[in-house]
Motif scaffolding. Structure first.
Motif, PDB file in Angstrom:
ATOM      1  N   ALA A 107      64.116  81.472  61.562  1.00 22.16           N
ATOM      2  CA  ALA A 107      64.916  82.445  62.307  1.00 22.16           C
ATOM      3  C   ALA A 107      66.284  81.879  62.658  1.00 22.16           C
ATOM      4  N   GLY A 108      66.335  80.542  62.892  1.00 23.98           N
ATOM      5  CA  GLY A 108      67.616  79.910  63.198  1.00 23.98           C
ATOM      6  C   GLY A 108      68.566  79.928  62.031  1.00 23.98           C
ATOM      7  N   MET A 109      68.062  80.170  60.837  1.00 20.37           N
ATOM      8  CA  MET A 109      68.906  80.276  59.653  1.00 20.37           C
ATOM      9  C   MET A 109      69.226  81.733  59.335  1.00 20.37           C
ATOM     10  N   ASP A 110      68.174  82.527  59.215  1.00 21.43           N
ATOM     11  CA  ASP A 110      68.374  83.902  58.743  1.00 21.43           C
ATOM     12  C   ASP A 110      69.145  84.760  59.724  1.00 21.43           C
ATOM     13  N   ALA A 111      69.209  84.351  61.000  1.00 22.70           N
ATOM     14  CA  ALA A 111      69.964  85.144  61.979  1.00 22.70           C
ATOM     15  C   ALA A 111      71.438  85.221  61.632  1.00 22.70           C
ATOM     16  N   ALA A 112      71.938  84.299  60.827  1.00 23.24           N
ATOM     17  CA  ALA A 112      73.340  84.367  60.405  1.00 23.24           C
ATOM     18  C   ALA A 112      73.616  85.629  59.602  1.00 23.24           C
ATOM     19  N   ILE A 113      72.598  86.140  58.922  1.00 22.36           N
ATOM     20  CA  ILE A 113      72.815  87.295  58.038  1.00 22.36           C
ATOM     21  C   ILE A 113      73.112  88.570  58.833  1.00 22.36           C
ATOM     22  N   PRO A 114      72.237  89.007  59.760  1.00 17.99           N
ATOM     23  CA  PRO A 114      72.595  90.208  60.526  1.00 17.99           C
ATOM     24  C   PRO A 114      73.801  89.995  61.423  1.00 17.99           C
ATOM     25  N   THR A 115      74.045  88.742  61.855  1.00 18.32           N
ATOM     26  CA  THR A 115      75.220  88.493  62.698  1.00 18.32           C
ATOM     27  C   THR A 115      76.499  88.769  61.931  1.00 18.32           C
ATOM     28  N   LEU A 116      76.620  88.223  60.742  1.00 17.93           N
ATOM     29  CA  LEU A 116      77.838  88.449  59.962  1.00 17.93           C
ATOM     30  C   LEU A 116      77.913  89.889  59.461  1.00 17.93           C
ATOM     31  N   TYR A 117      76.770  90.475  59.128  1.00 21.02           N
ATOM     32  CA  TYR A 117      76.782  91.896  58.764  1.00 21.02           C
ATOM     33  C   TYR A 117      77.320  92.735  59.917  1.00 21.02           C
ATOM     34  N   HIS A 118      76.833  92.451  61.122  1.00 16.82           N
ATOM     35  CA  HIS A 118      77.274  93.210  62.298  1.00 16.82           C
ATOM     36  C   HIS A 118      78.784  93.135  62.473  1.00 16.82           C
ATOM     37  N   TYR A 119      79.332  91.939  62.375  1.00 12.33           N
ATOM     38  CA  TYR A 119      80.772  91.799  62.601  1.00 12.33           C
ATOM     39  C   TYR A 119      81.591  92.367  61.453  1.00 12.33           C
ATOM     40  N   ALA A 120      80.978  92.521  60.298  1.00 16.68           N
ATOM     41  CA  ALA A 120      81.695  93.153  59.186  1.00 16.68           C
ATOM     42  C   ALA A 120      81.619  94.670  59.251  1.00 16.68           C
ATOM     43  N   ALA A 121      80.487  95.218  59.738  1.00 17.56           N
ATOM     44  CA  ALA A 121      80.236  96.656  59.601  1.00 17.56           C
ATOM     45  C   ALA A 121      80.319  97.449  60.892  1.00 17.56           C
ATOM     46  N   ALA A 122      80.118  96.814  62.046  1.00 23.47           N
ATOM     47  CA  ALA A 122      80.097  97.577  63.301  1.00 23.47           C
ATOM     48  C   ALA A 122      81.456  98.221  63.556  1.00 23.47           C
TER      49      ALA A 122
END
Length: 857
Positions: free
Chosen positions: A136-151
């Protein structure tokens, strides 16, 4: 049956949720998202949390996000041992991106003591994936960067305008890749939630980097390429807040700093804790809104400064640790219910957002704290009676160069010593010694590196309690105090290549100085090219074009006579020792020596050595960290090939091909009787050399040398135990534990294991309470002995100091035709104890030079 039915229903519901609309599971409620930005499943072919995301897939997707979004940039800041890229993302508004360098420079400028504050975005650092097993400490980077790109919307626009968010994704790609391979290897069509399923058994195997180093201990030590890459970026920005995302045991819930209040490094201001608690309220608000369980001031400390959440705190930042109960292979049963990887990823993702929002809510207060931190540092430095530290590495400029590089990585200014100084009968010479002035912004970090601390408010430590790095590097160092003045400061020093000038061609031979750090690497290269060498067993004064020069024991003489290679090829090899390895190499003009030392042809004063063939055991109860450190030292640093073999798979080996066996410590160092007998035969009859460390040394002393460990006095029978309060159990249990401290040893520099050292004092890292027994039949076998008052830095109870003081730290004994060399400690600990590493290399090359005591003593 009811439990299984309920579990099956929960599993079906969760699986359908993961497959239905994966990205919606992570998206923030009521926040619109740009549908033109690809969701993870659009590129990966599956939703985050549904199955492991390979590192190459993560790189592809996150790089694509950066290419598509004007809010995100990405660069490769380094590579792992296995060649995988480490990506660094900067997330902020397009307007901020246009002036990013100016923002960074202005942010750093306002941290200079006396500078005025500037109206700038908050700088927030989010690091993911330092432990490969913690998915989880690794994969959390994926929704985090998606959020900042798409929100979309006013809220996200404001956040991006007011913050520069720095994301390293990910810290440990090699460990991450081992985890994915393990999970997929033991995965099936149907998820298996049984905690005993092999798919969930990946904690140790995948936690570390290629050489089995825990990278979350490397912020301070800086021996691995991954940590070197990210720390360089960290100091380029000096963020205001740093967040570090992890996993813990499955039965645990969720943890975030500020941490245990009594276990705080005294160099960290109390104000940091107050501000961190303010950010924590934002996590609490989110977690409470979903009725989640959590804890924030229990269990984890802020003491050892080499961790990702503590290092920032002695460098002016707020450091925040996050830990979530691990889902291991992805979906696992626990007493608290079914633990799901996707849910853990979402929790880390949402607390990434609350870290940013919490930092923005206190932006002015945190900015003022950071500026005050560096102002206070300068004030404290000017009032510090030590004024400056001076250090040198006599006979080994490469070791000094390593320390200079370390200080530079921590943004610490160093000057050359302008004129000679003598302190406590130790000479510090201009041209060889260096000065670290305390009056600089990194004062707090300097104190952390140089201080010797032995008194503590509490004796419970999550990691080591002592790490005085000049001692670890075996440097001579001292505080200048009243001797300091500006006239001692020479030019500012920056890291430089370690190479030296090659020797001129010789008509007789060459001699290599053994005190230089990479001399073992040079020696192995010579032996690997079938060069015959002779090693000095006592000091020798040798004729060179520079005159008669003195060389200590261990000096390597390369004669030209009797070699299969020609003179030019031999010169090329010794030239590489100088230019690549930084070893002092001299041409020899005569076989006759001066000063009564043995001539170069003397068979007792100069003895031949053979190329080592090393077998290193690992697994089956041996500590992987220790084994990895040996592997790293021999393979990566010294370029010596190592055969790795699991401890429980050594039957049937062809022992004739090995000269050395290395067994490291661990919870189970025992060997089957047949293996033990075969190893003993190999030592006695074939001249094998056994090198054993920590618990393995204790095992070997009994198994091969017939010495049983002394049993501690049974105090429980001597007198009844005093009644104690149950609440004090944790502290009382830790009273006599040595989690990691530095102890003083007296080294016999005339012994082959002591060759290359300038003096008898040696600091050793110790994290066990075991002691070796003194051999009764060989008075020369104790190479290093702990001093009577051994504690130098860190915590050890008086009882442990008394037990360890005066006992052997290193023992070397002949056994038949072979040798057994025992280290009570780990000489390769975290690839940082440069002074101890030479003893280990001496064991590899000079173990066969140890003679048997034959007198009647």
């Amino acid at each position: 049956m009811v439990r299984l039915t309920a579990l099956a229903g929960a599993l079906a519901a969760m699986t359908s949720l993961a497959h239905a609309e994966p990205i919606e599971f992570y998206q923030v409620d009521a926040m619109p998202y740009d549908e033109s930005v690809p969701a993870p499943e659009d590129v990966l072919g599956f939703g985050v949390g549904e199955r492991p995301v390979r590192h190459d897939q993560m790189v592809t997707y996150l790089t694509q996000l950066a290419e598509l979004s004007d809010r995100i940039t990405v660069e490769t800041i380094g590579h792992t041992h296995e060649g995988r890229p480490i990506l660094f993302f900067v997330v902020t508004s397009p307007e901020n991106h246009a002036r990013l360098d100016a923002i960074r420079e202005a942010h750093l400028a306002q941290l200079e003591p006396g500078a005025q504050p500037a109206d700038l975005p908050a700088v927030v650092w989010l690091n993911y994936g330092v432990h490969g097993a913690e998915s989880a400490g690794m994969d959390a980077a994926i929704p985090t960067l998606y959020h900042y790109a798409a929100a979309e919307g006013l809220e996200i626009e404001a956040d991006l305008r007011e913050a520069v968010i720095l994301i390293t994704a990910i810290f440990n790609p090699d460990g991450h890749s081992r985890r994915v391979n393990h999970v997929e290897t033991f995965g099936g069509t149907v998820p298996v939630t049984d905690p005993d399923h092999e798919q969930h058994n990946l904690w140790t195997e995948a936690r570390t980097n290629h050489y089995w180093f825990d990278l979350n201990r490397q912020w301070l030590l800086q021996t691995q390429p991954e940590s070197q890459a990210w720390l360089r970026q960290w100091h380029r920005w000096k963020p205001m807040v740093s967040a570090d995302f992890h996993e813990m045991g499955t039965e645990s819930t969720f943890y975030f700093h500020p941490g245990e209040p009594r276990r705080r490094n005294p160099l960290i201001p109390e104000r940091a804790r107050e501000l961190t608690r303010g950010i924590a309220q934002h996590h609490i608000n989110f977690l409470d809104s979903e009725a989640r369980l959590y804890t924030s001031e229990e269990g984890f400390d802020n003491f050892y400064v080499g961790k990702g959440s503590t290092y920032p705190q002695v460098n002016g930042s707020l450091g925040i640790l996050f830990e979530v109960g691990a889902a291991r292979g992805g979906l696992i049963e626990a007493d608290r219910g079914l633990v799901r990887h996707a849910d853990n990823v979402r929790t880390h993702f949402r607390t990434s957002l609350t870290t940013v929002s919490g930092a923005l809510a206190q932006r002015d207060e945190i900015g003022a704290y950071q500026r005050q931190f560096f102002n206070d540092a300068m004030r404290q430095a000017r009032n510090d009676d030590d004024r400056a530290f001076v250090f040198t590495a006599e006979g080994d400029p490469v070791r000094a160069a390593f320390f200079l590089d370390l200080l530079d990585r921590h943004d610490i200014r160093v000057n050359a010593l302008a004129r000679d100084v003598e302190i406590d009968e130790q000479a510090y010479r201009a041209g060889e010694a260096y000065v670290v002035e305390l009056a600089q912004p990194q004062y707090t970090m300097i104190r952390s590196i140089f201080d010797r601390v032995t008194e503590f408010e509490e004796n419970v430590f999550y990691d080591v309690s002592g790490w005085t790095l000049p001692l670890a590097y075996d440097l001579d160092y001292a505080a200048l105090g009243g001797r300091f003045n500006a006239g001692l400061l020479g030019e500012a020093v920056e890291p430089a290549p370690i190479g030296r000038e090659a020797p001129e061609p010789s008509s007789y031979g060459y001699v290599l100085r053994w005190s230089d750090y990479y001399a073992p690497r040079a020696l192995y290269r010579l032996l690997d090219n079938d060069i015959r060498v002779r090693v000095a067993t006592e000091p020798a004064t040798i004729s060179t074009p520079q005159g008669d020069l003195e060389f200590g024991p261990g000096a390597v003489f390369v004669p030209l006579v009797g070699q299969e290679l020609g003179r030019r090829a031999i010169h090329d090899l010794v030239a590489r020792a100088a230019t690549e390895d930084g070893v002092a190499v001299y041409s020899v003009t005569s076989g006759s020596t001066a000063g009564g030392s043995p001539d170069l042809g003397d068979s007792s004063g100069f003895r031949s050595v053979e190329r080592p063939e090393v077998l290193l055991l690992f697994g089956d109860g041996l500590t992987s960290y220790d084994a990895g450190e040996v592997w790293h030292q021999l393979d990566h640093r010294m370029h010596i090939p190592v055969t790795l073999r699991r401890k429980d798979e050594i039957s049937g080996l062809d022992w004739s091909r090995y000269t050395h066996l290395v067994i490291v410590g661990g919870g189970n160092t025992s060997l089957p009787e047949a293996a033990r007998d075969r190893i003993a035969q190999w030592i006695r009859e074939d001249g094998g050399i056994l090198v054993a460390t920590r618990q393995a040394a204790e095992m070997a002393q009994g198994a091969f040398l017939g010495v049983e460990a002394a049993e501690e006095e049974d105090e429980a029978e001597a007198e009844p135990l005093e009644r104690r309060n149950y609440a004090d159990m944790a502290i009382d249990d830790a009273e006599h534990v040595i989690g990691g401290a530095l102890f003083a040893g007296d080294l016999d520099t005339t012994h082959p294991i002591g060759f290359g050292y300038a003096d008898r004092f040696l600091a050793l890292h110790r994290n066990t309470t075991l002691t070796l027994e003194r051999p009764e039949d060989d008075p020369f076998a104790v190479v290093v002995e702990y001093t009577d008052a051994p504690l130098l830095s860190g915590y050890a109870s008086q009882r442990r100091r008394d037990e360890i003081g005066g006992t052997p730290a290193v023992v070397a004994q002949r056994l038949g035709s072979g040798t057994v060399i025992l280290f009570a400690d780990n000489p390769n600990f975290r690839a940082t104890y440069r002074g101890n590493e030479k003893m280990f290399m001496n064991a590899v090359f000079f173990g066969g030079l140890i003679d048997r005591a034959r007198g009647d003593y």
